[in-house]
Design an enzyme around this catalytic site. Structure first.
Site: not given
Ligand code: HPA
Length: 272
Positions: A30, A61, A83, A85-86, A113, A211-212, A235, A247
């Site tokens: 990302s 993306h 991903h 989750y998609e 990320a 998540m990847s 973050n 996000h």
């Molecule tokens: N959690 C999950 N996936 C992420 C995060 C997070 O805090 N930051 C960026 N991708």
């Protein structure tokens, strides 16, 4: 049509568009998608033009494959990934990885990320992935095994190559880009984790959460590809700081560190 046949069809389409086979592939996470702008003699192929290629949808993306010269190597950059989750099947999530393997790529660099679980991290920390914890509830190798990709029960003792992690440390030192090391936990998403989940992950030995990456790393090892993973801590994970996760913050941090990130990747690839 078998997965293998679909992978071969996509690989053949790429060979027709770009004559030089890539030696290294980089999956851009990302907000990191513009690394490929620095490639010379580049061929840029929108994913939608490749047969059977799953197309990503999330903001940040853009979906394209760029092959060109970068840091003295023939490199394929995958700007955009799909991903779980998609709603994609695990086989689709690793489709690009499979194609890279069939094109002859020997090194796969996975970037992402991630949220910082380790409280010594800050937004902007770059973390070399030493190992992972798969909490996705899925494995891309589940189902019938195709021996043309790899063995039924591949070893996962060293998913993230010791050699490449050392190369990353050398590159980081020479470029003046500090890096941390740690364990990446993959959660399905798309909701971010709860503070209780983050405390649980910390106790379990995770330093970052995302998540990847894990499906691609597993599929790459299945095929015998050497893997390096780098997380941009965009973050601090849920509950670490007294603020909600957004996000937009993920994308803002990725944009802020992309100069350092590009320098690090360049330093790594020129040392391969
Ligand atoms: N959690 C999950 N996936 C992420 C995060 C997070 O805090 N930051 C960026 N991708």
């Amino acid at each position: 049509m078998s997965v293998f046949a679909r992978v071969e069809a996509a690989a053949e389409a790429i060979r027709r568009r770009h004559g030089t086979a890539p030696e290294v592939a980089v999956v851009l996470g990302s907000g990191l998608g513009d690394l490929a702008d620095a490639f010379a003699e580049a061929t840029s192929i929108p994913y939608a033009e490749l047969p059977h290629w799953p197309v990503a949808g999330v903001v940040g993306h853009p979906g394209r494959l760029v092959i060109g010269r970068f840091a003295g190597r023939s490199v394929a950059a995958l700007a955009g990934r799909v991903h779980l989750y998609e709603g994609h099947d695990p086989a689709d999530v690793v489709f690009a990885t499979r194609v890279m393997g069939r094109l002859g790529v020997g090194v796969l660099i996975l970037t992402n990320a991630a949220g910082g679980v380790n409280t010594a991290f800050r937004a902007g920390t770059l973390m070399v992935i030493d190992d992972h914890i798969n909490l996705l509830g899925a494995n891309p190798l589940a189902g019938e095994n195709d021996e043309r990709f790899g063995p039924r029960f591949p070893d996962m003792t060293e998913v993230y190559s010791r050699r490449l992690r050392a190369v990353a440390d050398l590159a980081a030192a020479s470029r003046g880009v500090p890096v941390a090391h740690g364990v990446y936990a993959a959660c399905l998403g798309p909701s971010y984790e709860t503070p209780a989940e983050i405390r649980s992950l910390r106790t379990s030995g995770a330093d970052a959460v995302g998540m990847s990456t894990v499906p691609e790393a597993i599929a790459a090892r299945h095929m015998g590809i050497e893997v390096l993973g780098i997380s941009c801590i965009t973050n601090m994970a849920a509950g670490v700081l007294p603020q909600p996760l957004r996000h937009e913050e993920v994308l803002e941090t990725a944009r802020r560190v992309r100069g350092a990130f590009t320098a690090l990747l360049e330093g790594i690839i020129e040392r391969l």
